[in-house]
Design a protein around this motif. Structure first.
Motif, mmCIF file in Angstrom:
data_model
loop_
_atom_site.group_PDB
_atom_site.id
_atom_site.type_symbol
_atom_site.label_atom_id
_atom_site.label_comp_id
_atom_site.label_asym_id
_atom_site.label_seq_id
_atom_site.Cartn_x
_atom_site.Cartn_y
_atom_site.Cartn_z
ATOM 1 N N GLY A 85 12.308 56.462 59.568
ATOM 2 C CA GLY A 85 12.597 56.671 60.982
ATOM 3 C C GLY A 85 13.537 57.824 61.271
ATOM 4 N N PHE A 86 14.021 58.491 60.219
ATOM 5 C CA PHE A 86 14.948 59.600 60.395
ATOM 6 C C PHE A 86 14.261 60.930 60.100
ATOM 7 N N SER A 87 14.509 61.908 60.942
ATOM 8 C CA SER A 87 13.978 63.243 60.740
ATOM 9 C C SER A 87 14.603 63.867 59.494
ATOM 10 N N ILE A 88 13.870 64.771 58.860
ATOM 11 C CA ILE A 88 14.343 65.409 57.629
ATOM 12 C C ILE A 88 15.725 66.035 57.808
ATOM 13 N N TYR A 89 15.949 66.655 58.945
ATOM 14 C CA TYR A 89 17.199 67.400 59.112
ATOM 15 C C TYR A 89 18.429 66.504 59.138
ATOM 16 N N THR A 90 18.253 65.210 59.367
ATOM 17 C CA THR A 90 19.394 64.291 59.474
ATOM 18 C C THR A 90 19.792 63.683 58.131
ATOM 19 N N LYS A 91 19.028 63.944 57.076
ATOM 20 C CA LYS A 91 19.206 63.179 55.834
ATOM 21 C C LYS A 91 20.197 63.785 54.843
ATOM 22 N N GLY A 92 20.632 65.002 55.104
ATOM 23 C CA GLY A 92 21.629 65.621 54.245
ATOM 24 C C GLY A 92 22.984 65.674 54.932
ATOM 25 N N GLU A 93 23.841 66.572 54.477
ATOM 26 C CA GLU A 93 25.149 66.751 55.102
ATOM 27 C C GLU A 93 24.983 67.236 56.544
ATOM 28 N N GLU A 253 23.960 71.512 49.881
ATOM 29 C CA GLU A 253 24.524 70.516 50.798
ATOM 30 C C GLU A 253 23.462 69.763 51.584
ATOM 31 N N PHE A 254 22.254 70.314 51.645
ATOM 32 C CA PHE A 254 21.204 69.653 52.417
ATOM 33 C C PHE A 254 20.377 68.680 51.570
ATOM 34 N N LYS A 255 20.777 68.490 50.323
ATOM 35 C CA LYS A 255 20.109 67.491 49.500
ATOM 36 C C LYS A 255 20.235 66.124 50.172
ATOM 37 N N ILE A 256 19.159 65.349 50.155
ATOM 38 C CA ILE A 256 19.133 64.070 50.863
ATOM 39 C C ILE A 256 20.146 63.100 50.261
ATOM 40 N N LYS A 257 20.938 62.477 51.131
ATOM 41 C CA LYS A 257 21.915 61.501 50.687
ATOM 42 C C LYS A 257 21.200 60.273 50.121
ATOM 43 N N ASP A 258 21.783 59.656 49.127
ATOM 44 C CA ASP A 258 21.148 58.522 48.449
ATOM 45 C C ASP A 258 20.785 57.396 49.409
ATOM 46 N N PHE A 259 21.687 57.058 50.323
ATOM 47 C CA PHE A 259 21.411 55.924 51.217
ATOM 48 C C PHE A 259 20.265 56.241 52.172
ATOM 49 N N MET A 260 20.017 57.541 52.429
ATOM 50 C CA MET A 260 18.947 57.946 53.332
ATOM 51 C C MET A 260 17.563 57.865 52.684
ATOM 52 N N LYS A 261 17.512 57.552 51.398
ATOM 53 C CA LYS A 261 16.226 57.442 50.707
ATOM 54 C C LYS A 261 15.625 56.042 50.852
ATOM 55 N N ASN A 262 16.344 55.158 51.545
ATOM 56 C CA ASN A 262 15.935 53.759 51.648
ATOM 57 C C ASN A 262 15.540 53.391 53.071
ATOM 58 N N SER A 263 14.918 52.218 53.194
ATOM 59 C CA SER A 263 14.691 51.637 54.515
ATOM 60 C C SER A 263 16.037 51.196 55.062
ATOM 61 N N LEU A 264 16.328 51.538 56.308
ATOM 62 C CA LEU A 264 17.673 51.308 56.843
ATOM 63 C C LEU A 264 17.701 50.383 58.053
ATOM 64 N N LYS A 277 31.086 54.507 59.583
ATOM 65 C CA LYS A 277 31.866 55.700 59.268
ATOM 66 C C LYS A 277 31.606 56.168 57.845
ATOM 67 N N GLU A 278 31.506 55.230 56.923
ATOM 68 C CA GLU A 278 31.282 55.579 55.523
ATOM 69 C C GLU A 278 29.922 56.233 55.323
ATOM 70 N N SER A 279 28.900 55.710 55.992
ATOM 71 C CA SER A 279 27.538 56.203 55.781
ATOM 72 C C SER A 279 27.197 57.417 56.635
ATOM 73 N N PHE A 280 27.571 57.381 57.884
ATOM 74 C CA PHE A 280 27.037 58.357 58.840
ATOM 75 C C PHE A 280 28.029 59.419 59.317
ATOM 76 N N LYS A 281 29.289 59.342 58.900
ATOM 77 C CA LYS A 281 30.275 60.277 59.463
ATOM 78 C C LYS A 281 29.967 61.739 59.110
ATOM 79 N N ASN A 282 29.318 61.979 57.977
ATOM 80 C CA ASN A 282 29.018 63.354 57.569
ATOM 81 C C ASN A 282 27.526 63.672 57.650
ATOM 82 N N THR A 283 26.834 63.024 58.577
ATOM 83 C CA THR A 283 25.417 63.308 58.799
ATOM 84 C C THR A 283 25.235 63.973 60.162
ATOM 85 N N SER A 284 24.056 64.497 60.394
ATOM 86 C CA SER A 284 23.769 65.169 61.668
ATOM 87 C C SER A 284 23.382 64.181 62.762
ATOM 88 N N CYS A 285 23.287 62.895 62.418
ATOM 89 C CA CYS A 285 22.907 61.892 63.428
ATOM 90 C C CYS A 285 24.043 60.933 63.750
#
Length: 326
Positions: A85-93, A253-264, A277-285
């Motif tokens: 459900g997340f666009s590619i651009y949101t999955k990295g830093e 830095e745009f490598k996909i974060k580990d937690f973003m590789k899963n169903s959320l 804050k731990e998961s999403f504070k450094n994402t684009s979403c």
């Protein structure tokens, strides 16, 4: 070696950035009627600058500006992950932080050449796609996105305004944009667009799913349009022929974060403040806040036919959406 060449070499050799263009700084008076039309047709959204002068006159930001540098930052890593459900651009830093870090290095280099510079990315009033088009970064496709030769449309755009006289003549013509010469008869993106935000008659970004997933309040008809998306939409990009055989980003830095590789879905619905804050504070979403993501995850579960009756929240905002979905 002239200063423009030095900046290009610095970006390429020191920062791995190879999609760069230069134009002379000027007022983009040709865009005034377009922005007036949007304003008078009530097509502006809450993310848009309401003062047209700030959108067409870069000298407002630097009176002595002589040139604008346009830089594309590719972000697609082509890692195989599930559609959560997340666009590619949101999955990295968070690209704002990443791009600003790179821009800061370029600005310091420009200063070493005796120039003054300011950097911009995304949340500013400059017409960044138009500037990129004029600078030769890429074409503007029927999906209203900049499409580069090397990285397709999977790029973030940024600008640097400088008082160095290093700008080129415009490589694009305003009146040519609507002709879509490079797209020719291809209309795949129009067919793929879930809301027909892009079409042959009038582009309406206010019904683009990427925008709707970020909107604070959704009407019932907009809820039905999300179709499982939590943040962003890549429909017009995924099947674009110009996104075939393109290069992946060299920016680590745009490598996909580990937690973003899963169903959320369930994780987001039950997320607390510290987890958010731990998961999403450094994402684009993450900037849109926890409740918007929870709302969209609820809508996604309902779209998939899964149970949402057990969802409980002290937020009247979220309870209201749950009641509307049941």
């Amino acid at each position: 070696m002239d200063k423009q060449r030095k900046i290009i070499d610095f970006c390429k050799n020191e920062l791995n950035l190879d999609t760069i263009g230069f134009i002379k700084c000027r007022k983009f008076e040709e865009l005034r009627d377009f922005y007036l039309f949007r304003k008078n047709s009530n097509l502006e959204n809450e993310f848009e600058e309401k003062d047209i002068e700030k959108r067409i006159d870069p000298s407002i930001y630097m009176e002595e500006a002589k040139s604008i540098i346009s830089i594309a930052f590719p972000y697609n890593t082509f890692e195989n992950t599930l559609d959560n459900g997340f666009s590619i651009y949101t999955k990295g830093e968070d690209y704002h932080k990443v791009v600003f870090k790179y821009l800061d290095s370029i600005i310091k280099y420009i200063e070493s050449l005796g120039g003054k510079a300011l950097g911009f990315v995304d949340s500013n009033s400059l017409p960044e796609r138009y500037i990129a088009y004029l600078a030769g970064i890429g074409i503007i496709g029927k999906n209203n996105m900049i499409i580069t030769k090397k990285y397709g449309s999977f790029v973030f755009l940024s600008e640097i305004i400088t008082d160095l006289d290093i700008g080129n003549l415009d490589k694009g013509i305003f009146s040519d944009i609507k002709l879509y010469k490079d797209c020719r008869d291809c209309d795949i993106c129009l067919k793929e667009c879930p809301t027909k935000s892009i079409n042959n008659f009038k582009i309406n970004p206010n019904i683009c799913l990427s925008y709707l997933t970020q909107k604070k309040e959704l009407e019932d008809k907009e809820i039905n349009l999300l179709k499982g998306r939590i943040f962003g939409c890549d429909s017009c990009q995924n099947k674009c022929p110009k996104n075939k055989d393109i290069s992946k980003t060299p920016i680590s830095e745009f490598k996909i974060k580990d937690f973003m590789k899963n169903s959320l879905d369930d994780y987001i619905i039950n997320i607390n403040n510290s987890q958010f804050k731990e998961s999403f504070k450094n994402t684009s979403c993450g900037w849109r806040g926890k409740n918007t993501l929870i709302r969209n995850a609820l809508i996604r579960k309902k779209y998939k036919g899964e149970d949402i009756e057990s969802f409980k929240s002290g937020s009247p905002y979220l309870k209201g959406y749950k009641d509307r979905l049941l």
